[in-house]
Design an enzyme around this catalytic site. Sequence first.
Site: not given
Lengths: 386, 386
Positions: B83, B334
């Site tokens: 991430c 995201h």
Amino acid sequence: MIMKVAIIGVGNSKFGKRDDVSVQELAWESIREAFNDAGITQKDIDYTVVGSTAYRGVELYPAPLVAEYSGITNVPMRVEAMCATGLAAALSAYTAVASGLADIAMAVGVDKMTEVDTATSLAIGGRGGNYQWEYNFYGTTFPTYYALYATRHMAVYGTTEEQMAMVAVKAHENASLNPKAHFQKKVSIEEVLKSRVISWPIKLLDSSPITDGSATAIFASESKVKELKIETPIWVTGIGYANDYAYVAKRGEWTGFKATVDASRQAYKMAKISPKDVEVATVHDAFTIAEIMGYEDLGFVEKGQGGKFVEEGQSKKGGKIGVNLYGGLKAKGHPLGATGLSMIYEITKELRDESGNLQHPLKNYIGLVHNVGGTGHYAYVMVMRR
Amino acid sequence: MIMKVAIIGVGNSKFGKRDDVSVQELAWESIREAFNDAGITQKDIDYTVVGSTAYRGVELYPAPLVAEYSGITNVPMRVEAMCATGLAAALSAYTAVASGLADIAMAVGVDKMTEVDTATSLAIGGRGGNYQWEYNFYGTTFPTYYALYATRHMAVYGTTEEQMAMVAVKAHENASLNPKAHFQKKVSIEEVLKSRVISWPIKLLDSSPITDGSATAIFASESKVKELKIETPIWVTGIGYANDYAYVAKRGEWTGFKATVDASRQAYKMAKISPKDVEVATVHDAFTIAEIMGYEDLGFVEKGQGGKFVEEGQSKKGGKIGVNLYGGLKAKGHPLGATGLSMIYEITKELRDESGNLQHPLKNYIGLVHNVGGTGHYAYVMVMRR
């Protein structure tokens, strides 16, 4: 003015089918050797990059695992550039040092490619082309792409299947003296020519194998080289990288890789040398035709003269330019993430006169590493000097 | 002495479910915006890095496709840090410039995450932990990992579900003013608390969505900034990165991320500031508890005071430190490869006073970007100044 950066330690695991180790254990084999070679430990490292295609094995995110297992706490990323992943990692470590952000940076390349079967491997390779227009429509896989280049090279320059076979013979002969190579068995021209056709004119023995392995190189700033009293630092004096169309059908000519031409000219310019200064090299021989095209694209010979170069033995140990003296992708093996760093391992050892039976005679101690990603999607060239 | 590097152009695609575009088209949306923002074109770029997890979509190797579609010929690699992939790309571009190898380097982040179903996504996320010991044995997925941290934070510091819900309420309120955000709908504390439990105490509305998107940032040397007459360069004055154990069970404490603490202290030291100097920030809020822990680990508040900080409205626009003013991972979305670069987009816009309805009042124009990979496997902190 770019800061001077040297290679101070290298490591190379045993290449082959390595189902005896996990990804992180395999990585550690070469990291440990590089640490010992440089005379440093984990605490000396400011930046570590993991080069891996994360080849569809169970571990999708190998970098934190390698970090944890090796006891390293600053591994900001994994890098990937298909088959040129090893030199992508080297570039990342190089810039970390040259930027002043790190005094010592380590590039670790690792892939466990035998975890998937060969058919899956070919499919993954095919998707290194253009999925939408090539793999999906025509089912092109890596041997097919290289066969396109081989047939065109034969048609335009008269390159022969025998000349391609000679690349394999040389590779296997060299690998037979390298205990870390995937294969230690010599092959004859006849054996290569009679081996199973994969995608004509490419035969089984024209093709690099599916290999597990890891390799590591440690880069340091000039001040660290002095501080650590490194006896024989190997300096990175030139580096170049370039891309070509993802969609192979768009490329103008199928007799060489434009990306290699572009990357090598950048590297020569930065290193202030010409191709004729290179004494020892690794050339990306995923298939035998690739080494022949590489001689030409790197400027070792005129375009079209690559076949003759190998036929005359000019690229053998003791020849004009010693090429792939540790066995090449073809016989040393081609674990994608490790390949480029294994090339750096090899040229570092050659430039240090540490190659024993595989040592090429050197005068000016100038070496070159050439790593291709995909079928010329990426090319990297690094010039190294003692 | 590290060379000065500035951000001279930024772009951010519309975030959301983007099945209207391919990966390369999605990347181009933010590249085009960044080109226009910087007043440059393809020919000005010396180095481009693509940050992408290549999220199990059809394209396994997106970098050459992005290069081809965008007309760029020097894209040496793709980078991945789970991430935190966006800031990995930023670090790569930053070091390319700081090393002197490139005058202008571009970091492009892109992921099309909605190409796989949610169950697969959770499985991929779980493999961001330790496959062998955690995912494989216990079936741990991302919400589960964060639930471990949330329950421990509640037990040790008395943090409440209401305080976590307030993070979501703030995020959605901010996103409602950001047309590029995945969600534009406000939510109430009651709605968050009553939303479906995913892994207690984490509920659906405590969780960031699965999003497609791209973001781009262009970095340049000081001499290029002058040459191009960039009006408001945003300088990168500090950068830090760190790792923690891949195997979450090995970590000593589940109330914060050691990697964030380590990375932020490096960045503060390099930027010669303390946490109290930060005026505007993005904090990696993959789940609401992550933002609360982030306030603490970054040193904005004492350990344990994160819940109170959001409850008092200190992290709102106009509060002590404006946090995630464009909606955060929680409501802006995201898309792994793009997230960190979207954070840089946001802080660049804030430091330029270009955020309109979302503009935080600034005095010293000091901003911070915080991007976490995995569940604290990686952490990056970048300090930026006008």
